[in-house]
Design a protein around this motif. Sequence first.
Motif, short mmCIF file in Angstrom:
data_model
loop_
_atom_site.label_atom_id
_atom_site.label_comp_id
_atom_site.label_asym_id
_atom_site.label_seq_id
_atom_site.Cartn_x
_atom_site.Cartn_y
_atom_site.Cartn_z
N ALA A 236 21.39 40.08 -28.08
CA ALA A 236 22.68 39.42 -28.26
C ALA A 236 22.93 39.10 -29.72
O ALA A 236 24.07 39.22 -30.21
CB ALA A 236 22.72 38.14 -27.42
N GLN A 237 21.90 38.70 -30.44
CA GLN A 237 22.05 38.44 -31.87
C GLN A 237 22.43 39.71 -32.63
O GLN A 237 23.26 39.69 -33.54
CB GLN A 237 20.75 37.86 -32.44
N LEU A 238 21.85 40.83 -32.26
CA LEU A 238 22.13 42.09 -32.95
C LEU A 238 23.56 42.56 -32.72
O LEU A 238 24.08 43.37 -33.50
CB LEU A 238 21.14 43.17 -32.50
N ASP A 239 24.19 42.06 -31.67
CA ASP A 239 25.58 42.42 -31.40
C ASP A 239 26.57 41.59 -32.22
O ASP A 239 27.77 41.87 -32.20
CB ASP A 239 25.90 42.23 -29.90
N ARG A 240 26.11 40.59 -32.93
CA ARG A 240 26.99 39.77 -33.76
C ARG A 240 27.43 40.56 -34.99
O ARG A 240 26.75 41.53 -35.40
CB ARG A 240 26.26 38.50 -34.22
N PRO A 241 28.53 40.19 -35.63
CA PRO A 241 28.87 40.79 -36.93
C PRO A 241 27.70 40.61 -37.89
O PRO A 241 27.11 39.52 -37.98
CB PRO A 241 30.10 39.99 -37.38
N TRP A 242 27.36 41.66 -38.60
CA TRP A 242 26.15 41.62 -39.43
C TRP A 242 26.14 40.49 -40.46
O TRP A 242 25.10 39.86 -40.64
CB TRP A 242 25.94 42.98 -40.09
N PRO A 243 27.25 40.19 -41.14
CA PRO A 243 27.21 39.06 -42.09
C PRO A 243 26.86 37.75 -41.40
O PRO A 243 26.10 36.94 -41.95
CB PRO A 243 28.62 39.03 -42.68
N ASP A 244 27.40 37.53 -40.20
CA ASP A 244 27.09 36.31 -39.46
C ASP A 244 25.62 36.26 -39.07
O ASP A 244 24.97 35.21 -39.16
CB ASP A 244 27.96 36.20 -38.20
N LEU A 245 25.12 37.40 -38.61
CA LEU A 245 23.72 37.47 -38.21
C LEU A 245 22.80 37.19 -39.38
O LEU A 245 21.85 36.39 -39.28
CB LEU A 245 23.42 38.85 -37.62
N VAL A 246 23.06 37.83 -40.52
CA VAL A 246 22.21 37.64 -41.70
C VAL A 246 22.24 36.18 -42.14
O VAL A 246 21.20 35.58 -42.44
CB VAL A 246 22.66 38.57 -42.84
N THR A 247 23.41 35.58 -42.15
CA THR A 247 23.54 34.18 -42.58
C THR A 247 22.79 33.24 -41.64
O THR A 247 22.08 32.33 -42.08
CB THR A 247 25.02 33.78 -42.65
N ALA A 248 22.97 33.46 -40.33
CA ALA A 248 22.31 32.59 -39.36
C ALA A 248 20.80 32.72 -39.42
O ALA A 248 20.06 31.72 -39.38
CB ALA A 248 22.80 32.92 -37.95
N GLY A 249 20.31 33.95 -39.52
CA GLY A 249 18.87 34.16 -39.59
C GLY A 249 18.27 33.57 -40.86
O GLY A 249 17.20 32.95 -40.83
N HIS A 250 18.97 33.76 -41.98
CA HIS A 250 18.48 33.21 -43.24
C HIS A 250 18.40 31.69 -43.17
O HIS A 250 17.44 31.07 -43.67
CB HIS A 250 19.40 33.62 -44.38
N ALA A 251 19.38 31.05 -42.54
CA ALA A 251 19.41 29.59 -42.46
C ALA A 251 18.19 29.06 -41.69
O ALA A 251 17.58 28.06 -42.09
CB ALA A 251 20.70 29.12 -41.80
N VAL A 252 17.84 29.73 -40.59
CA VAL A 252 16.69 29.29 -39.81
C VAL A 252 15.40 29.49 -40.59
O VAL A 252 14.54 28.60 -40.66
CB VAL A 252 16.63 30.05 -38.47
N ARG A 253 15.28 30.65 -41.22
CA ARG A 253 14.03 30.98 -41.94
C ARG A 253 13.85 30.14 -43.19
O ARG A 253 12.73 29.82 -43.58
CB ARG A 253 14.03 32.47 -42.30
N ALA A 254 14.97 29.77 -43.85
CA ALA A 254 14.88 29.05 -45.11
C ALA A 254 14.77 27.54 -44.91
O ALA A 254 14.45 26.82 -45.86
CB ALA A 254 16.09 29.37 -45.98
N ALA A 255 15.06 27.07 -43.71
CA ALA A 255 15.01 25.62 -43.48
C ALA A 255 13.59 25.11 -43.67
O ALA A 255 12.63 25.72 -43.21
CB ALA A 255 15.49 25.31 -42.06
N SER A 256 13.43 24.02 -44.39
CA SER A 256 12.12 23.45 -44.60
C SER A 256 12.15 21.99 -44.19
O SER A 256 12.55 21.12 -44.96
CB SER A 256 11.67 23.60 -46.05
N ALA A 257 11.78 21.75 -42.94
CA ALA A 257 11.76 20.38 -42.43
C ALA A 257 10.50 19.69 -42.91
O ALA A 257 9.40 20.25 -42.86
CB ALA A 257 11.80 20.39 -40.91
N GLY A 258 10.66 18.44 -43.38
CA GLY A 258 9.49 17.66 -43.75
C GLY A 258 8.74 17.18 -42.52
O GLY A 258 9.18 17.37 -41.39
#
Length: 297
Positions: A236-258
């Motif tokens: 389902a994620q791969l069916d999203r518009p690619w810019p949206d997918l890249v942005t969403a994935g980057h946000a999860v991977r880059a998040a650094s919770a203390g």
Amino acid sequence: MPAPPVGVVGLGQLGGSLAAALVAAGREVRGWDVDPAARDAAADRGVRVTRELAGVVVLAVPLPVTAGALDGLDVDPAATVTDLGSVKGPVLASLGPRLGGRFVGGHPMCGTERSGHEATDPGLFRGAPWALCLEPGTELSRWLRAAEVALDAGAEVVPVTAAEHDDAVAAVSHVPHLLAAALAAAAGEAGPLALSLAAGSFRDGTRVIASDPAFVTAMVEGNAGPTAAALARVRAQLDRPWPDLVTAGHAVRAASAGRRPVRVPVDRPALLALGRAGGAVTRRLAAFVEGWVPEGA
């Protein structure tokens, strides 16, 4: 009161590494493996090789043979039994009726694509999350004994149920193995030029599929339902518009919770709440455990 001995059944990468880490931590460690070379390697690292096991017995064997791993061994009937398998539901179903509340399912999240006793690394568990199952019938005192083994190996203990574990690892471990296989197979179809140009992103994306295919197949088929559901979410994620997918994935991977330190009582609801919040246990006290949860949890 001295810590009970630890018996490790299966002295390949995970079992051999655990045995070596526990010897280094000062625990009495016994072990057994059907492979004489693995037994000899463990003995050289300070493990007492024997079929007589007691205290906390750890099954570090492939999933398909877990149910019969204790056959032919002299195991103290009072021993706590845990395992290192990558799927917990089927293991609980096969060993639970036989062992009852003295079985504690476990899964350290630290394996590599290598296997066998040659891949032993005493530092393998250092800082790794180690899921430890706390079911309604699990005896809490035995859960704590298994937790102490994980902590002595350098891991951080995540209290979970078997069902919660299987759902979670489907998303972060089992589907990645399938994606790595698909990426490698698709690159192979692209031809030799593509493979000759493959660099870091391809290497990182396909690393885990260098694992033994029989191991990977047993893992994903043993957790088929949750893995299929997690794979559907990826599709389902791969069916999203690619810019949206890249942005969403980057946000999860880059998040650094203390991390926020916590102390919780040694009881089932409090321990499971800690795991469900994304936290882990790092130290055992008398009536409490110390650990952490993500900031904001």
